[in-house]
Motif scaffolding. Structure first.
Motif, PDB file in Angstrom:
ATOM      1  N   GLU A 365       0.812  -1.215   0.000  1.00 36.57           N
ATOM      2  CA  GLU A 365       0.000   0.000   0.000  1.00 36.57           C
ATOM      3  C   GLU A 365       0.848   1.269   0.000  1.00 36.57           C
ATOM      4  OE1 GLU A 365      -2.478  -0.330   3.383  1.00 36.57           O
ATOM      5  OE2 GLU A 365      -3.701  -1.966   2.568  1.00 36.57           O
ATOM      6  N   GLN A 366       2.115   1.159   0.383  1.00 33.92           N
ATOM      7  CA  GLN A 366       2.974   2.342   0.494  1.00 33.92           C
ATOM      8  C   GLN A 366       3.872   2.537  -0.723  1.00 33.92           C
ATOM      9  OE1 GLN A 366       2.389   4.201   3.144  1.00 33.92           O
ATOM     10  NE2 GLN A 366       0.987   2.647   3.989  1.00 33.92           N
ATOM     11  N   LYS A 367       4.301   1.445  -1.343  1.00 36.39           N
ATOM     12  CA  LYS A 367       5.241   1.538  -2.457  1.00 36.39           C
ATOM     13  C   LYS A 367       4.523   1.333  -3.785  1.00 36.39           C
ATOM     14  CE  LYS A 367       9.051  -0.276   0.347  1.00 36.39           C
ATOM     15  NZ  LYS A 367      10.061  -1.358   0.502  1.00 36.39           N
ATOM     16  N   GLU A 368       5.071   1.929  -4.796  1.00 36.23           N
ATOM     17  CA  GLU A 368       4.469   1.842  -6.124  1.00 36.23           C
ATOM     18  C   GLU A 368       5.093   0.695  -6.914  1.00 36.23           C
ATOM     19  OE1 GLU A 368       3.862   4.600 -10.159  1.00 36.23           O
ATOM     20  OE2 GLU A 368       4.762   5.442  -8.346  1.00 36.23           O
ATOM     21  N   CYS A 369       4.256  -0.085  -7.564  1.00 30.85           N
ATOM     22  CA  CYS A 369       4.737  -1.181  -8.402  1.00 30.85           C
ATOM     23  C   CYS A 369       5.319  -0.627  -9.698  1.00 30.85           C
ATOM     24  CB  CYS A 369       3.595  -2.148  -8.699  1.00 30.85           C
ATOM     25  SG  CYS A 369       4.063  -3.511  -9.798  1.00 30.85           S
ATOM     26  N   ARG A 370       6.516  -1.088 -10.054  1.00 33.53           N
ATOM     27  CA  ARG A 370       7.211  -0.595 -11.256  1.00 33.53           C
ATOM     28  C   ARG A 370       7.038  -1.531 -12.447  1.00 33.53           C
ATOM     29  NH1 ARG A 370      11.078  -0.649  -7.269  1.00 33.53           N
ATOM     30  NH2 ARG A 370      12.295  -2.226  -8.382  1.00 33.53           N
ATOM     31  N   CYS A 371       6.230  -2.580 -12.298  1.00 33.40           N
ATOM     32  CA  CYS A 371       6.113  -3.592 -13.346  1.00 33.40           C
ATOM     33  C   CYS A 371       4.946  -3.276 -14.286  1.00 33.40           C
ATOM     34  CB  CYS A 371       5.880  -4.966 -12.713  1.00 33.40           C
ATOM     35  SG  CYS A 371       7.103  -5.421 -11.464  1.00 33.40           S
ATOM     36  N   SER A 372       5.141  -3.598 -15.549  1.00 30.11           N
ATOM     37  CA  SER A 372       4.051  -3.470 -16.519  1.00 30.11           C
ATOM     38  C   SER A 372       3.136  -4.681 -16.405  1.00 30.11           C
ATOM     39  CB  SER A 372       4.615  -3.383 -17.931  1.00 30.11           C
ATOM     40  OG  SER A 372       5.233  -4.604 -18.302  1.00 30.11           O
ATOM     41  N   ASP A 373       1.944  -4.559 -16.983  1.00 28.10           N
ATOM     42  CA  ASP A 373       1.003  -5.686 -16.950  1.00 28.10           C
ATOM     43  C   ASP A 373       1.596  -6.922 -17.624  1.00 28.10           C
ATOM     44  OD1 ASP A 373      -0.804  -4.089 -15.674  1.00 28.10           O
ATOM     45  OD2 ASP A 373      -1.972  -3.618 -17.468  1.00 28.10           O
ATOM     46  N   LEU A 374       2.367  -6.702 -18.696  1.00 28.50           N
ATOM     47  CA  LEU A 374       2.977  -7.817 -19.415  1.00 28.50           C
ATOM     48  C   LEU A 374       4.022  -8.520 -18.547  1.00 28.50           C
ATOM     49  CD1 LEU A 374       3.239  -9.447 -22.009  1.00 28.50           C
ATOM     50  CD2 LEU A 374       4.920  -7.769 -22.829  1.00 28.50           C
ATOM     51  N   GLU A 375       4.823  -7.739 -17.815  1.00 24.43           N
ATOM     52  CA  GLU A 375       5.840  -8.332 -16.942  1.00 24.43           C
ATOM     53  C   GLU A 375       5.194  -9.135 -15.811  1.00 24.43           C
ATOM     54  OE1 GLU A 375       9.556  -5.156 -17.199  1.00 24.43           O
ATOM     55  OE2 GLU A 375       7.839  -4.705 -15.921  1.00 24.43           O
ATOM     56  N   ILE A 376       4.107  -8.599 -15.268  1.00 21.81           N
ATOM     57  CA  ILE A 376       3.410  -9.315 -14.195  1.00 21.81           C
ATOM     58  C   ILE A 376       2.828 -10.620 -14.717  1.00 21.81           C
ATOM     59  CG2 ILE A 376       1.464  -9.231 -12.593  1.00 21.81           C
ATOM     60  CD1 ILE A 376       1.916  -6.203 -12.390  1.00 21.81           C
ATOM     61  N   GLN A 377       2.253 -10.555 -15.925  1.00 19.27           N
ATOM     62  CA  GLN A 377       1.649 -11.750 -16.515  1.00 19.27           C
ATOM     63  C   GLN A 377       2.700 -12.816 -16.796  1.00 19.27           C
ATOM     64  OE1 GLN A 377      -1.710 -12.030 -16.767  1.00 19.27           O
ATOM     65  NE2 GLN A 377      -1.262 -14.191 -17.185  1.00 19.27           N
ATOM     66  N   ARG A 378       3.846 -12.389 -17.330  1.00 19.23           N
ATOM     67  CA  ARG A 378       4.930 -13.347 -17.588  1.00 19.23           C
ATOM     68  C   ARG A 378       5.423 -13.976 -16.287  1.00 19.23           C
ATOM     69  NH1 ARG A 378       8.532  -9.819 -21.931  1.00 19.23           N
ATOM     70  NH2 ARG A 378       7.322 -10.378 -23.806  1.00 19.23           N
ATOM     71  N   TYR A 379       5.500 -13.165 -15.257  1.00 20.83           N
ATOM     72  CA  TYR A 379       5.958 -13.654 -13.946  1.00 20.83           C
ATOM     73  C   TYR A 379       4.984 -14.707 -13.397  1.00 20.83           C
ATOM     74  CZ  TYR A 379       7.669 -13.263  -9.095  1.00 20.83           C
ATOM     75  OH  TYR A 379       8.197 -13.515  -7.850  1.00 20.83           O
ATOM     76  N   LYS A 380       3.694 -14.432 -13.504  1.00 24.34           N
ATOM     77  CA  LYS A 380       2.681 -15.371 -13.021  1.00 24.34           C
ATOM     78  C   LYS A 380       2.647 -16.645 -13.863  1.00 24.34           C
ATOM     79  CE  LYS A 380       0.572 -12.637  -9.900  1.00 24.34           C
ATOM     80  NZ  LYS A 380       0.410 -12.968  -8.469  1.00 24.34           N
ATOM     81  N   ASN A 381       2.897 -16.490 -15.156  1.00 24.21           N
ATOM     82  CA  ASN A 381       2.803 -17.637 -16.064  1.00 24.21           C
ATOM     83  C   ASN A 381       3.910 -18.667 -15.861  1.00 24.21           C
ATOM     84  OD1 ASN A 381       0.461 -16.691 -17.229  1.00 24.21           O
ATOM     85  ND2 ASN A 381       1.477 -15.793 -19.022  1.00 24.21           N
ATOM     86  N   ARG A 382       4.912 -18.329 -15.067  1.00 25.00           N
ATOM     87  CA  ARG A 382       5.967 -19.305 -14.794  1.00 25.00           C
ATOM     88  C   ARG A 382       5.433 -20.481 -13.964  1.00 25.00           C
ATOM     89  NH1 ARG A 382      10.990 -15.181 -13.226  1.00 25.00           N
ATOM     90  NH2 ARG A 382      11.051 -14.108 -15.228  1.00 25.00           N
ATOM     91  N   LEU A 383       4.301 -20.273 -13.289  1.00 24.55           N
ATOM     92  CA  LEU A 383       3.665 -21.350 -12.539  1.00 24.55           C
ATOM     93  C   LEU A 383       2.447 -21.803 -13.327  1.00 24.55           C
ATOM     94  CD1 LEU A 383       3.756 -19.794  -8.945  1.00 24.55           C
ATOM     95  CD2 LEU A 383       5.497 -21.174 -10.083  1.00 24.55           C
ATOM     96  N   SER A 384       2.490 -23.016 -13.852  1.00 27.10           N
ATOM     97  CA  SER A 384       1.401 -23.512 -14.693  1.00 27.10           C
ATOM     98  C   SER A 384       0.199 -23.923 -13.845  1.00 27.10           C
ATOM     99  CB  SER A 384       1.888 -24.710 -15.514  1.00 27.10           C
ATOM    100  OG  SER A 384       2.159 -25.816 -14.659  1.00 27.10           O
ATOM    101  N   ASP A 385      -0.956 -23.985 -14.478  1.00 26.90           N
ATOM    102  CA  ASP A 385      -2.167 -24.411 -13.774  1.00 26.90           C
ATOM    103  C   ASP A 385      -2.064 -25.849 -13.251  1.00 26.90           C
ATOM    104  OD1 ASP A 385      -3.331 -21.971 -14.043  1.00 26.90           O
ATOM    105  OD2 ASP A 385      -4.615 -22.514 -15.744  1.00 26.90           O
ATOM    106  N   PRO A 386      -1.502 -26.803 -14.014  1.00 25.56           N
ATOM    107  CA  PRO A 386      -1.348 -28.159 -13.453  1.00 25.56           C
ATOM    108  C   PRO A 386      -0.470 -28.195 -12.211  1.00 25.56           C
ATOM    109  CG  PRO A 386      -1.120 -28.219 -15.830  1.00 25.56           C
ATOM    110  CD  PRO A 386      -1.150 -26.765 -15.443  1.00 25.56           C
ATOM    111  N   PHE A 387       0.563 -27.335 -12.162  1.00 29.89           N
ATOM    112  CA  PHE A 387       1.408 -27.265 -10.969  1.00 29.89           C
ATOM    113  C   PHE A 387       0.619 -26.679  -9.797  1.00 29.89           C
ATOM    114  CE2 PHE A 387       4.166 -24.673  -8.249  1.00 29.89           C
ATOM    115  CZ  PHE A 387       5.038 -25.634  -7.775  1.00 29.89           C
ATOM    116  N   LEU A 388      -0.074 -25.562 -10.024  1.00 29.74           N
ATOM    117  CA  LEU A 388      -0.832 -24.912  -8.961  1.00 29.74           C
ATOM    118  C   LEU A 388      -1.993 -25.793  -8.482  1.00 29.74           C
ATOM    119  CD1 LEU A 388      -0.928 -21.263 -10.342  1.00 29.74           C
ATOM    120  CD2 LEU A 388       0.410 -22.106  -8.409  1.00 29.74           C
TER     121      LEU A 388
END
Length: 502
Positions: A365-388
């Motif tokens: 809530e205090q710090k600003e995120c410096r990541c773009s939506d694409l970077e966040i999506q790529r970061y999340k996509n490293r964990l596949s649905d079958p793994f999760l």
């Protein structure tokens, strides 16, 4: 020809090796056949020196030893004593076929300790292949924990000869040594625990949801992922989790000690489960095991019966994360190489910790995120649905509150885990909730009508897979156990659903 029995490793298990000997007429020689390693072939000099140092005459014959089965590669110095005894007892009418003999010889005929004997003999005992064995005297403290085996400890070659010559008069050196820790007994099985908390949950301020999830994960051995901003307490919770895990049976304690030896650590026989924390830069072979000629155990196998913790989870290689799916599901890791195929048990509690985005500030809530939506999506996509889908509890950590006060301590949480464990065992359940089979889910995960209706709504709304539904049942069963309730009600089920990945 005489035969005595020894053993060698094949993966993490022991394989019986028959040591056969012949002493025939011909030019004096000493040969060892049967795919023996350098350590075994070098035993010729140790055996010769040990015999001559103890005034035994070395026979001027053609001496041949066969280590059977011949096609199995053998390693270790534990064959020395077997070969020396076969030479000494060659002309004496003694039946040695029921004896196992382990020991490395010193040049003076002394029998030396070998740390690798413990996992070898434990594996043989688990397979029901061994009943009486001659071992180095120095190894008796560790070996005495293994049940149903008569151990004859010897300090020298002469003592081993006396035991085999006077088998009827000889008695085992020690009786079975009990594990000296507190325990409770249910259904004839003892469950050992230890009340030592080197790292305490009272150090974690706030984060009540995460601590509650950690309690559930510990009680049922459920896989858990903690997501939150840097410094919010993810690693603190993970490192403290091992101190509140369920008690251990004697066989589990012995298996953990076996893994400690394979890792090169002196076994403690303490009822505390392993905690393995490989770095995200670790190779596939170091995590899962492998090797071109001999498949060695990796971190996943060494975490058996304990915790496997992956910090900075998305930074692990895609191949590593996807390869985790099988052991997380089956509790086994299979390694196939050209020269060997090995299967290791891998029943671990998986704990993952990750930031919500590459910079880590998405939930702050205090710090600003410096990541773009694409970077966040790529970061999340490293964990596949079958793994999760194989993770039972997904927790988003709260922001750090400097004024928050600690709540439960590790001692209090461990007490709740033990009570839930006793409650499940008294129900007749043989495994922890995370390991329940489909049949056992039907038998033990009884839910009331309100809970059934709620689950049906959740399946339709969130399109839960069959695996997800089973995991919801198992987590709800653990929550009900913590409440000492035989029936899973709507409250238990809603809490279990709240931990599913959206």
């Amino acid at each position: 020809m005489k035969t005595v029995r020894c053993a060698t490793y094949e993966g993490v298990n022991a394989t019986v090796v028959d040591v056969e000997s012949t002493l025939t007429k011909g030019l004096p020689s000493f040969s060892i056949v049967g795919m023996a390693s350098t350590a075994i072939t070098e035993s010729k000099e140790r055996v010769k020196s040990a015999l001559l140092s103890n005034d035994f005459s070395f026979p001027p014959k053609r001496i041949t030893f066969l280590l059977a089965p011949s096609e199995l590669a053998k390693s270790g110095s534990q064959f020395d004593l077997s070969m020396a005894l076969l030479i000494l007892l060659n002309g004496i009418d003694i039946d040695l076929s029921d004896w196992f003999v382990f020991g490395e010889l010193g040049l003076d005929g002394s029998v030396k300790e070998n740390i690798q004997l413990y996992p070898l003999i434990l594996s043989l005992a688990n397979q029901g292949l061994i009943s009486q064995v001659i071992v180095p005297y120095e190894s008796l403290d560790k070996l005495s924990k293994i049940p149903n085996v008569a151990f004859y400890g010897v300090k020298s070659l002469n003592e081993a000869v006396d035991i085999l010559k006077n088998q009827k008069e000889s008695s085992p050196s020690i009786k079975e040594s009990a594990i000296d820790y507190p325990f409770y007994e249910i259904g004839g099985e003892k469950y050992y625990y230890v009340k030592e908390y080197d790292e305490d949950f009272s150090d974690v301020k706030g984060q009540e949801v995460a601590k509650r999830a950690a309690l559930i994960a510990a009680a049922g051995f459920h896989n858990i992922i903690l997501e939150g901003s840097p410094g919010c307490g993810k690693s603190m919770i993970a490192s403290r989790l091992r101190y509140i895990l369920p008690p251990m049976t004697s066989s589990e304690i012995l298996d953990v000690a076996k893994l400690e030896v394979l890792e090169g650590i002196e076994p403690t026989f303490k009822p505390r489960r392993n905690f393995k924390n490989p770095h995200h830069s670790a190779t596939m072979a170091s995590i899962f095991g492998g090797g071109s000629h001999k498949a060695k155990i990796g971190e996943v196998g060494l975490a058996n019966k304990g915790i496997l913790f992956f910090d900075e989870l998305p930074h692990f290689g895609k191949a590593v994360l996807e390869s985790l799916r099988e052991p997380m599901q089956d509790g086994k890791i299979r390694i196939s190489r050209v020269n060997s195929k090995v299967e290791y048990p891998a029943e671990f509690l998986f704990v993952g910790a990750m930031n919500p985005c590459p910079c880590g500030n998405l939930l702050d809530e205090q710090k600003e995120c410096r990541c773009s939506d694409l970077e966040i999506q790529r970061y999340k996509n490293r964990l596949s649905d079958p793994f999760l889908d194989r993770v039972d509890l997904n927790i988003v950590m709260q922001n750090v509150d400097i004024n928050a006060k600690p709540s439960y301590s590790s001692k209090e949480m461990h007490k709740m885990v033990v009570e839930a464990h006793i409650f499940a065992k008294q129900r007749g359940q043989s495994v922890l909730n995370a390991a329940l089979s489909d049949k056992e889910i039907e038998q033990y995960c009884i839910i009331d009508e309100d809970a059934k209706a709620t689950l049906q709504m959740a399946v339709e709304r969130f399109t839960l897979s069959f695996r997800s539904i089973k995991k919801v049942y198992k987590v709800a069963r653990t929550i009900a156990d913590l409440d000492k309730s035989q029936i899973i009600n709507k409250t238990h089920l809603l809490e279990a659903l709240s931990y599913r990945k959206r």
